[in-house]
Design a protein around this motif. Structure first.
Motif, PDB file in Angstrom:
ATOM      1  N   THR A  77      73.938  61.555  -9.542  1.00 62.41           N
ATOM      2  CA  THR A  77      72.732  61.391 -10.343  1.00 62.41           C
ATOM      3  C   THR A  77      72.986  61.749 -11.804  1.00 62.41           C
ATOM      4  OG1 THR A  77      71.418  61.938  -8.386  1.00 62.41           O
ATOM      5  CG2 THR A  77      70.278  61.966 -10.498  1.00 62.41           C
ATOM      6  N   LEU A  78      73.840  62.716 -12.064  1.00 69.37           N
ATOM      7  CA  LEU A  78      74.235  63.012 -13.445  1.00 69.37           C
ATOM      8  C   LEU A  78      74.934  61.796 -14.061  1.00 69.37           C
ATOM      9  CD1 LEU A  78      75.454  66.690 -13.046  1.00 69.37           C
ATOM     10  CD2 LEU A  78      73.609  65.922 -14.554  1.00 69.37           C
ATOM     11  N   GLY A  79      75.729  61.101 -13.246  1.00 73.80           N
ATOM     12  CA  GLY A  79      76.345  59.854 -13.714  1.00 73.80           C
ATOM     13  C   GLY A  79      75.296  58.825 -14.069  1.00 73.80           C
ATOM     14  N   ASP A  80      74.250  58.721 -13.239  1.00 70.75           N
ATOM     15  CA  ASP A  80      73.164  57.788 -13.516  1.00 70.75           C
ATOM     16  C   ASP A  80      72.472  58.113 -14.839  1.00 70.75           C
ATOM     17  OD1 ASP A  80      73.619  56.442 -11.142  1.00 70.75           O
ATOM     18  OD2 ASP A  80      72.005  57.458 -10.052  1.00 70.75           O
ATOM     19  N   ILE A  81      72.266  59.399 -15.089  1.00 65.99           N
ATOM     20  CA  ILE A  81      71.610  59.828 -16.334  1.00 65.99           C
ATOM     21  C   ILE A  81      72.417  59.382 -17.549  1.00 65.99           C
ATOM     22  CG2 ILE A  81      71.057  61.856 -17.746  1.00 65.99           C
ATOM     23  CD1 ILE A  81      70.202  63.263 -15.150  1.00 65.99           C
ATOM     24  N   TYR A  82      73.722  59.617 -17.519  1.00 67.11           N
ATOM     25  CA  TYR A  82      74.549  59.246 -18.666  1.00 67.11           C
ATOM     26  C   TYR A  82      74.720  57.737 -18.786  1.00 67.11           C
ATOM     27  CZ  TYR A  82      75.435  63.962 -20.128  1.00 67.11           C
ATOM     28  OH  TYR A  82      75.261  65.233 -20.634  1.00 67.11           O
ATOM     29  N   ARG A  85      71.766  56.607 -20.615  1.00 65.92           N
ATOM     30  CA  ARG A  85      71.889  56.989 -22.025  1.00 65.92           C
ATOM     31  C   ARG A  85      72.939  56.156 -22.747  1.00 65.92           C
ATOM     32  NH1 ARG A  85      72.223  63.477 -20.908  1.00 65.92           N
ATOM     33  NH2 ARG A  85      69.972  63.940 -20.834  1.00 65.92           N
ATOM     34  N   ALA A  86      73.593  55.261 -21.991  1.00 65.11           N
ATOM     35  CA  ALA A  86      74.676  54.418 -22.515  1.00 65.11           C
ATOM     36  C   ALA A  86      75.896  55.235 -22.933  1.00 65.11           C
ATOM     37  CB  ALA A  86      74.188  53.559 -23.688  1.00 65.11           C
TER      38      ALA A  86
END
Length: 214
Positions: A77-82, A85-86
């Motif tokens: 999910t941290l990967g999804d957040i970044y 954010r592009a």
């Protein structure tokens, strides 16, 4: 009524209520509640809520390191957040950490392998092509659903075309098309589960651009 850990907003009242209830929750369940709440906020795609979600996920990693069953999903999910954010380099880093964790704790497997691979081709990260190809070829045999096979084979076709392996590129192109057009999943009781409802226009465009190998 919405569960207290599935809020789509984060006002001062939301925050106060959430942490009050979290404090009363069983210790062994707190990491899961933090993760679920973070995912709910990520799904809004709102910038300030992504910041809150990141903070909640980091609390899981720092305050509940023993909750290994949540770790891979938190990293994913941290990967999804970044990615939202592009910041693709950071997204790939977190997806990679999720994949590494799943090797040592395979009880929970996320879609990090697919999100990582898709981001690799979409950012043309040629230095990761060999790793991604091996990753997807290893995962492909265990896939049940046509939608996953369609995306994986599309990515493998693009990677092999970029590497000049035109025979393999065509092989995976044809497999991608076969799975994209599959009308059933092959499951006895859930025949339409996991079929392709909407094709990925970017992957299709890339495979169309590479039609020269046909």
């Amino acid at each position: 009524m919405i569960d207290w850990y599935r809020r789509k907003t984060w006002t001062n009242k939301d925050e106060e209520e959430f942490f009050a209830k979290l404090k009363r929750a069983r210790v062994e369940g707190r990491a899961q509640y933090l993760k679920i709440q973070a995912i709910e906020l990520v799904e809004t795609k709102e910038k300030h809520l992504l910041d809150i979600a990141e903070a909640l996920l980091n609390k899981v990693l720092t305050e509940y390191p023993e909750s290994k069953i949540e770790t891979s999903s938190v990293l994913h999910t941290l990967g999804d957040i970044y990615r939202l954010r592009a910041n693709y380099e950071k997204a790939l880093e977190y997806y990679g950490q999720s994949l590494d964790f799943e090797k040592v704790f395979p009880k929970v497997i996320t879609t990090s392998y697919l999100d990582f691979s898709e981001l690799v081709v979409k950012t043309a990260s040629a230095n990761l092509y060999n790793f991604t190809e091996a990753l997807l070829e290893d995962k492909l045999a265990e896939q049940l659903f046509p939608v996953a096979k369609y995306k994986m084979c599309s990515i493998l076709s693009i990677i092999n075309h970029e590497k000049g392996n035109l025979v393999k590129a065509k092989y995976y192109h044809d497999l991608a098309e076969e799975n994209a057009n599959a009308e059933t999943s092959g499951l006895r009781y859930h025949k339409h589960l996991g079929v392709v409802v909407k094709r990925d226009s970017w992957l299709d465009k890339m495979m169309g651009r590479n039609i020269s190998f046909l």
